[in-house]
Scaffold this active site. Structure first.
Site, short mmCIF file in Angstrom:
data_model
loop_
_atom_site.label_atom_id
_atom_site.label_comp_id
_atom_site.label_asym_id
_atom_site.label_seq_id
_atom_site.Cartn_x
_atom_site.Cartn_y
_atom_site.Cartn_z
N LYS A 19 0.85 -1.21 0.00
CA LYS A 19 0.00 0.00 0.00
C LYS A 19 0.88 1.24 0.00
O LYS A 19 2.05 1.20 0.39
CB LYS A 19 -0.94 0.03 1.21
CG LYS A 19 -0.27 0.02 2.61
CD LYS A 19 0.24 1.36 3.11
CE LYS A 19 0.88 1.28 4.48
NZ LYS A 19 1.75 2.41 4.80
N ASP A 47 -2.67 -1.40 10.40
CA ASP A 47 -2.94 -1.37 8.95
C ASP A 47 -3.64 -2.64 8.45
O ASP A 47 -4.04 -2.69 7.29
CB ASP A 47 -1.62 -1.25 8.16
CG ASP A 47 -1.00 0.12 8.29
OD1 ASP A 47 -1.68 1.04 8.77
OD2 ASP A 47 0.17 0.27 7.88
O1 C5P Z 1 -0.22 -1.07 14.91
P1 C5P Z 1 1.19 -1.46 14.63
O2 C5P Z 1 1.63 -2.66 15.43
O3 C5P Z 1 1.46 -1.62 13.18
O4 C5P Z 1 2.07 -0.25 15.10
C1 C5P Z 1 3.46 -0.34 15.28
C2 C5P Z 1 3.92 0.84 16.10
O5 C5P Z 1 3.78 2.05 15.36
C3 C5P Z 1 3.14 1.08 17.38
O6 C5P Z 1 3.65 0.32 18.44
C4 C5P Z 1 3.34 2.57 17.60
O7 C5P Z 1 4.61 2.83 18.14
C5 C5P Z 1 3.35 3.11 16.19
N1 C5P Z 1 2.03 3.57 15.74
C6 C5P Z 1 1.50 4.74 16.28
N2 C5P Z 1 0.28 5.18 15.85
C7 C5P Z 1 -0.40 4.52 14.90
C8 C5P Z 1 0.12 3.34 14.34
C9 C5P Z 1 1.35 2.90 14.78
O8 C5P Z 1 2.11 5.38 17.15
N3 C5P Z 1 -1.57 4.99 14.50
#
Ligand code: C5P
Length: 275
Positions: A9, A133
């Site tokens: 994406k 995502d």
């Molecule tokens: O949700 P995901 O595990 O992909 O996110 C990885 C990291 O990215 C989270 O632990 C956080 O530090 C950061 N993140 C964030 N805000 C979001 C998505 C991700 O701070 N909306």
């Protein structure tokens, strides 16, 4: 056996709204799947087996495909096992959502093999526990994503266009980029206005994570400038980087330590996976 393409994406715009008490960031982003794919081969089997073409990727539950398998098995009323092979093509630490897409594709594929006990909404709900995502990758390929990324407003497919993805060898970890964000310094922007402009066919492209990534890896700014100087109208970091997407009727120049690939926007139809 199912053989499924798992797309990457890009974020056409990405506005960071605020930092939340749970540590995540509230965002608003128009996300679009592109024709750069990993491939998953999945079949029901007497016991689990997972193999991956990339020897550097973990094959335990820290791999989102395995985490997805564990989650959907827990949600399902009957025990089952699968063989999954993952053929990696999407670069990691690129902001292209490769791991999240693989998890979504695994959820979709396993659900098919089980006879579709779960709705797409249920798969999205399982997916949201795996990563912000993942629900997007269960949409039909274009969506306005809010919350931490898991709240989706589906958008009709955009006019397809050719896009160059340029990926530097260096990678960046998503939490690292988020922690380098200077939220007070971000330009004021209204994502609802941005969405209206997309509907009017006059899209604007921006990514609030770009400056943070540039601070961590200054060479990224130089790469962006080189690509703009080559004639691209838009060059924007994908998610938390380090890949860029480039729009314009130009071929990227050779930049040492980068790889370039031409892709296009893609969408899937409601009851089928990506082809
Ligand atoms: O949700 P995901 O595990 O992909 O996110 C990885 C990291 O990215 C989270 O632990 C956080 O530090 C950061 N993140 C964030 N805000 C979001 C998505 C991700 O701070 N909306």
């Amino acid at each position: 056996m199912l053989t499924l393409h798992s797309p990457a994406k890009i974020n056409l715009f990405l506005k960071i709204v605020k930092k939340r008490p749970d540590g995540y960031h509230e965002l608003a982003s128009l996300m679009q799947t592109i024709s750069l794919f990993d491939t998953l081969r999945i079949r029901l089997a007497p016991q689990d087996r997972f193999t991956c073409s990339d020897p550097y990727l973990p094959t335990d539950s820290t791999n989102l495909v395995i985490a997805a398998l564990h989650k959907i098995r827990k949600a399902h009323s009957q025990d089952f096992h699968v063989h999954i092979h993952l053929e990696k093509q999407i670069p990691v630490q690129a902001g292209l959502g490769g791991g999240s897409g693989d998890a979504a594709t695994a959820l979709w594929g396993i659900n098919q093999l089980l006879g579709q006990p779960f709705s797409i909404e249920q798969l999205q709900s399982i997916g949201s526990t795996l990563g912000s995502d993942v629900p997007f990758f269960l949409s039909e390929g274009t969506a306005h994503c809010r919350g931490r990324g898991e709240i989706l407003q589906p958008i009709s497919p955009l006019q397809s266009q050719e896009v160059w993805i340029v990926k530097p060898l260096e990678g960046l970890s998503t939490p690292h980029v988020y922690s380098a964000l200077e939220i007070d310094q971000l330009p004021p922007r209204d994502p609802e206005e941005s969405l209206k402009k997309v509907e009017l066919g006059e899209p604007e492209y921006y990514n609030d994570l770009e400056e943070a990534a540039f601070r961590l890896l200054p060479r990224l700014r130089e790469i962006k400038e080189t690509l703009l100087a080559a004639g691209f109208k838009t060059v924007l970091l994908c998610g938390s980087g380090t890949a860029f997407f480039c729009l314009g009727d130009v071929t990227p120049p050779h930049i040492v330590g980068t790889a370039a690939i031409k892709v296009k926007f893609i969408n899937r139809s409601a009851n089928r996976w990506y082809e």
